[in-house]
Design a protein around this motif. Structure first.
Motif, PDB file in Angstrom:
ATOM      1  N   LEU A  66      -0.491   0.794   1.017  1.00  0.00           N
ATOM      2  CA  LEU A  66      -1.952   0.697   1.013  1.00  0.00           C
ATOM      3  C   LEU A  66      -2.517   2.040   0.601  1.00  0.00           C
ATOM      4  O   LEU A  66      -2.148   3.083   1.150  1.00  0.00           O
ATOM      5  CB  LEU A  66      -2.475   0.313   2.402  1.00  0.00           C
ATOM      6  N   GLY A  67      -3.423   2.026  -0.382  1.00  0.00           N
ATOM      7  CA  GLY A  67      -4.006   3.268  -0.851  1.00  0.00           C
ATOM      8  C   GLY A  67      -5.024   3.833   0.112  1.00  0.00           C
ATOM      9  O   GLY A  67      -5.511   3.158   1.016  1.00  0.00           O
ATOM     10  N   VAL A  95      -7.388  -6.911  -0.950  1.00  0.00           N
ATOM     11  CA  VAL A  95      -6.670  -7.989  -1.630  1.00  0.00           C
ATOM     12  C   VAL A  95      -5.221  -7.566  -1.825  1.00  0.00           C
ATOM     13  O   VAL A  95      -4.930  -6.624  -2.570  1.00  0.00           O
ATOM     14  CB  VAL A  95      -7.333  -8.332  -2.978  1.00  0.00           C
ATOM     15  N   ARG A  96      -4.348  -8.248  -1.143  1.00  0.00           N
ATOM     16  CA  ARG A  96      -2.924  -7.971  -1.193  1.00  0.00           C
ATOM     17  C   ARG A  96      -2.182  -9.278  -0.942  1.00  0.00           C
ATOM     18  O   ARG A  96      -2.801 -10.314  -0.686  1.00  0.00           O
ATOM     19  CB  ARG A  96      -2.529  -6.944  -0.136  1.00  0.00           C
ATOM     20  N   LEU A 139      -2.876  -4.688   7.302  1.00  0.00           N
ATOM     21  CA  LEU A 139      -3.378  -4.121   6.050  1.00  0.00           C
ATOM     22  C   LEU A 139      -2.243  -3.644   5.159  1.00  0.00           C
ATOM     23  O   LEU A 139      -2.359  -3.637   3.931  1.00  0.00           O
ATOM     24  CB  LEU A 139      -4.332  -2.960   6.335  1.00  0.00           C
ATOM     25  N   HIS A 140      -1.136  -3.245   5.763  1.00  0.00           N
ATOM     26  CA  HIS A 140       0.010  -2.759   5.007  1.00  0.00           C
ATOM     27  C   HIS A 140       1.026  -3.839   4.663  1.00  0.00           C
ATOM     28  O   HIS A 140       1.758  -3.706   3.672  1.00  0.00           O
ATOM     29  CB  HIS A 140       0.728  -1.648   5.785  1.00  0.00           C
ATOM     30  N   HIS A 141       1.096  -4.899   5.464  1.00  0.00           N
ATOM     31  CA  HIS A 141       2.216  -5.818   5.314  1.00  0.00           C
ATOM     32  C   HIS A 141       1.862  -7.294   5.168  1.00  0.00           C
ATOM     33  O   HIS A 141       2.762  -8.110   4.920  1.00  0.00           O
ATOM     34  CB  HIS A 141       3.166  -5.674   6.515  1.00  0.00           C
ATOM     35  N   ALA A 142       0.611  -7.677   5.333  1.00  0.00           N
ATOM     36  CA  ALA A 142       0.263  -9.098   5.261  1.00  0.00           C
ATOM     37  C   ALA A 142       0.595  -9.676   3.888  1.00  0.00           C
ATOM     38  O   ALA A 142       0.560  -8.983   2.869  1.00  0.00           O
ATOM     39  CB  ALA A 142      -1.212  -9.306   5.566  1.00  0.00           C
ATOM     40  N   LEU A 143       0.898 -10.961   3.868  1.00  0.00           N
ATOM     41  CA  LEU A 143       1.255 -11.660   2.633  1.00  0.00           C
ATOM     42  C   LEU A 143       0.068 -12.411   2.033  1.00  0.00           C
ATOM     43  O   LEU A 143       0.247 -13.314   1.209  1.00  0.00           O
ATOM     44  CB  LEU A 143       2.413 -12.621   2.901  1.00  0.00           C
ATOM     45  N   CYS A 144      -1.142 -12.055   2.462  1.00  0.00           N
ATOM     46  CA  CYS A 144      -2.371 -12.622   1.907  1.00  0.00           C
ATOM     47  C   CYS A 144      -3.465 -11.565   2.040  1.00  0.00           C
ATOM     48  O   CYS A 144      -3.284 -10.562   2.743  1.00  0.00           O
ATOM     49  CB  CYS A 144      -2.759 -13.909   2.643  1.00  0.00           C
TER      50      CYS A 144
END
Length: 296
Positions: free
Chosen positions: A120-121, A138-139, A277-282
């Motif tokens: 995450l930036g 958005v990730r 915020l770092h690892h979610a798949l949506c």
């Protein structure tokens, strides 16, 4: 007048993915789309001769990034009202200021200057932690970003009944015609005190039942106002951050709340918010929750 949905762009693939997501989101809610590119080129004007090629190149690049993004949005959603603006500020500061009058702020999870190894930036983290409105990072995998699951996932913490995160999640589920998955995680302490007056039966059952009661209490007053939203309630044993990351694999949007501090800037992003915020798949929406004032 409907508040705009603001999306930050910088020309990177991640920001274009966020732009596409924001277009669809703005259409769902009938909101105008405001495309923002924050550039500091004006800060260096004094060091460059007037009309110098370096200054002109920086300005042209900034305007080109913003207008190219806006044109992409117009092609994706011809009925959408789109405006673009270049702001002479750092990206995080510009988007935080924009959040004061926005329906939501959307960013990609990494930007053009991001380090490849980071999940995450810094801009995404700063916006999620300090925005005055819901902030969406958005990730995730292709299915989650595309919104093909038909599910919005809401993580319930210790929110008050009818919290802002709960209201936001219901609005999202309704706008998408999606099922709202509401999850409250619980854990049974390894060493439960003996003689606890409420633990006449199974300690695990006590904690699970307590989680279920808190879940229902959080939804009361909001769920009846959205009879058209299908709700799936669930309690799950384990750390909340791990439970939500696992369940995000079947969601189009994960919604969590974050507490705003009194007398200080920004919000308090706890371990759960940081992890998702770092690892979610949506995509992840962080919704600011006002902190109740202490009793006098």
């Amino acid at each position: 007048m409907v508040s705009p949905l603001v999306v930050g762009v910088d020309g990177s693939d991640h920001s274009l993915q966020a732009l596409d997501w924001a277009c669809d989101e703005a259409l769902r809610h009938g909101a105008p789309l405001r495309v923002v590119y924050a550039s500091l080129w004006q800060r260096y004007e004094g060091a460059v001769p007037a009309g110098g090629p370096d200054r002109d190149a920086e300005r042209v690049m900034a305007e080109n990034i913003a207008e190219t993004a806006a044109e992409r949005a117009r092609r994706r959603a011809p009925r959408l009202h789109v405006v673009a603006e270049v702001l002479p500020e750092d990206a995080a500061g510009a988007l935080l200021r924009e959040s004061r009058s926005a329906f939501a702020v959307v960013v990609g999870h990494r930007g053009r200057g991001g380090i490849a190894g980071l999940l995450l930036g810094s801009v995404g983290l700063s916006v999620a932690a300090g925005a005055s409105c819901p902030a969406v990072v958005v990730r995730g995998d292709e299915a989650g970003v595309a919104g093909t699951h038909g599910r919005v996932l809401l993580g319930i913490g210790d929110e008050a009944p009818g919290s802002e995160a709960v209201r936001f999640a219901f609005r999202e589920a309704r706008a998408r015609g999606a099922t709202l998955d509401v999850v409250r995680a619980w854990r049974c302490p390894a060493h439960e005190p003996r003689g606890h007056p409420l633990l006449g039966g199974s300690p695990a059952r006590y904690h699970e039942d307590r989680a279920s009661v808190m879940l229902d209490r959080t939804l009361e007053g909001v769920a009846p106002r959205h009879p058209d939203v299908a709700i799936r309630r669930a309690t799950a044993e384990g750390p909340a951050r791990k439970v939500l990351v696992a369940r995000s694999a079947a969601a189009d949007l994960l919604v969590v709340g974050a507490r705003r501090r009194h007398g200080g800037p920004g919000m308090q992003l706890g371990r759960v918010a940081h992890t998702v915020l770092h690892h979610a798949l949506c995509p992840v929406a962080v919704v600011p929750e006002p902190e109740p004032y202490p009793e006098p």
